[in-house]
Design a protein around this motif. Structure first.
Motif, PDB file in Angstrom:
ATOM      1  N   GLU A 167       0.826  -1.206   0.000  1.00  9.90           N
ATOM      2  CA  GLU A 167       0.000   0.000   0.000  1.00  9.90           C
ATOM      3  C   GLU A 167       0.866   1.264   0.000  1.00  9.90           C
ATOM      4  O   GLU A 167       0.526   2.255  -0.647  1.00  9.90           O
ATOM      5  N   SER A 168       2.002   1.220   0.693  1.00  3.02           N
ATOM      6  CA  SER A 168       2.915   2.376   0.694  1.00  3.02           C
ATOM      7  C   SER A 168       3.480   2.621  -0.701  1.00  3.02           C
ATOM      8  O   SER A 168       3.615   3.769  -1.141  1.00  3.02           O
ATOM      9  N   ASN A 169       3.801   1.551  -1.403  1.00  2.85           N
ATOM     10  CA  ASN A 169       4.310   1.704  -2.781  1.00  2.85           C
ATOM     11  C   ASN A 169       3.238   2.285  -3.694  1.00  2.85           C
ATOM     12  O   ASN A 169       3.531   3.120  -4.568  1.00  2.85           O
ATOM     13  N   GLU A 170       2.005   1.862  -3.483  1.00  3.01           N
ATOM     14  CA  GLU A 170       0.895   2.414  -4.276  1.00  3.01           C
ATOM     15  C   GLU A 170       0.685   3.884  -3.950  1.00  3.01           C
ATOM     16  O   GLU A 170       0.381   4.691  -4.844  1.00  3.01           O
ATOM     17  N   ASP A 178       8.840  11.461  -5.282  1.00  4.86           N
ATOM     18  CA  ASP A 178      10.187  11.028  -5.649  1.00  4.86           C
ATOM     19  C   ASP A 178      10.842  10.401  -4.412  1.00  4.86           C
ATOM     20  O   ASP A 178      11.812  10.923  -3.849  1.00  4.86           O
ATOM     21  N   MET A 179      10.252   9.259  -3.998  1.00  5.97           N
ATOM     22  CA  MET A 179      10.726   8.587  -2.791  1.00  5.97           C
ATOM     23  C   MET A 179      10.770   7.086  -3.024  1.00  5.97           C
ATOM     24  O   MET A 179      10.023   6.552  -3.856  1.00  5.97           O
ATOM     25  N   LYS A 180      11.632   6.438  -2.281  1.00  5.50           N
ATOM     26  CA  LYS A 180      11.742   4.987  -2.324  1.00  5.50           C
ATOM     27  C   LYS A 180      11.479   4.436  -0.933  1.00  5.50           C
ATOM     28  O   LYS A 180      11.942   4.993   0.058  1.00  5.50           O
ATOM     29  N   ASP A 225      -5.926  12.183   1.019  1.00  2.00           N
ATOM     30  CA  ASP A 225      -7.261  12.357   0.442  1.00  2.00           C
ATOM     31  C   ASP A 225      -7.571  11.310  -0.622  1.00  2.00           C
ATOM     32  O   ASP A 225      -8.476  11.488  -1.430  1.00  2.00           O
ATOM     33  N   GLN A 226      -6.801  10.217  -0.625  1.00  2.00           N
ATOM     34  CA  GLN A 226      -7.031   9.185  -1.632  1.00  2.00           C
ATOM     35  C   GLN A 226      -7.378   7.824  -1.027  1.00  2.00           C
ATOM     36  O   GLN A 226      -7.337   6.802  -1.701  1.00  2.00           O
TER      37      GLN A 226
END
Length: 298
Positions: A167-170, A178-180, A225-226
């Protein structure tokens, strides 16, 4: 004289008959007692899946001790969340005390009728990306946009197989950040976050309640908000055959509930005060006998 002897012999015969009868009844009573004890003993072993999360330990230990008190044998198998659900689906495991929904719904859909959502531990557990309160200008995920380099373009998460990791990757894609995500164990993630917080540097990581992070540090969960990381319902999941194989254990687990505050207090006792998890669980049981009886259906 003959009459006297005959009377004595008759009396002796009656004593022997009555004595044998009483002995037979006593023996029969012992046999019934042993039969009742045998019917009360449980041959079944209840197998718990245990993830490497602090929130899993207190409820697992409490349920394990109560089931042992009920006469069951118990086993605990430590693995990641994917391994827990796989084990439940195969029947290698019977119970998982720390399933988070809707986050773990993907596993329920994958294994279908082999699993059952058996009880709700507590209905509203907060999860999401977390920052320290000293980052006053960062209150939502959208606030991170444009300042990713201040975080070294990294957010810290838990193990790769977790649903929260997916979910964090989504979330990163949805907000075009711009984060990994840097994945580690819960302990590894917290070590990274604490190191940066001690220097009051920017840091963002995955957080949830119940956890000692909210007791030890002044943190805030970022809004979005998503629809990511909605409040979770933390539930007990069992193998679907448990109700037939061990009905009394299943009844107890189906009545299970505990408050998030109680779990968090126990985590603090274990993690901060160094108490033995089993001792902490036993203390909870002794202090909540009415609740235990209710969950056992007594």
């Amino acid at each position: 004289m003959k009459k006297v002897l005959f009377g004595l012999m008759t009396a002796l015969f009656l004593v022997l008959v009555i004595g044998c009868s009483a002995e037979g009844e006593e023996s029969s009573g012992e046999s019934n007692s042993e039969g009742e004890q045998a019917s009360e003993s449980k041959d079944e072993t209840i197998k718990f899946g245990v993830t490497p999360w602090t929130s899993t330990v207190p409820p697992t230990k409490i349920a394990s001790l109560i089931l042992q008190d009920m006469g069951y044998k118990v086993e605990e198998t430590e693995t990641n969340v994917g391994g827990v659900f796989m084990g439940l689906s195969r029947g290698d495991l019977d119970v998982f005390m720390d399933a988070w929904f809707p986050m773990h719904e993907v596993h329920m859909e994958k294994f279908g009728d082999k699993l059952e959502r058996t009880a709700v531990s507590y209905p509203k557990a907060e999860t999401g990306w977390v920052v320290p309160a000293y980052m006053e200008d960062v209150n939502s995920i959208s606030d991170l946009k444009g300042m990713e380099d201040e975080f070294g373009n990294e957010m810290f998460g838990i193990e790769e197989g977790a649903s929260a990791t997916k979910e964090s990757n989504e979330l990163i894609k949805a907000y075009d950040l711009d984060m990994k995500q840097v994945n580690s164990s819960e302990g590894g993630m917290m070590a990274q976050a604490i190191r940066l917080m001690e220097q009051e540097k920017p840091v963002v990581f995955f957080g949830w309640r119940p956890h000692t992070m909210f007791n030890k540090h002044d943190l805030k969960i970022l809004s979005n908000d998503q629809g990511f990381f909605e409040s979770s319902s933390v539930e007990v999941v069992t193998n679907s055959n448990l109700s037939e194989r061990a009905p009394e254990a299943y009844e107890f687990l189906s009545n299970w509930n505990i408050s998030i505050d109680e779990v968090e207090k126990m985590i603090v006792e274990i993690e901060e005060n160094g108490k033995d998890p089993e001792k902490v669980a036993r203390e909870w049981i002794e202090n909540n006998q009415d609740k235990v009886a209710e969950m056992k259906g007594e």
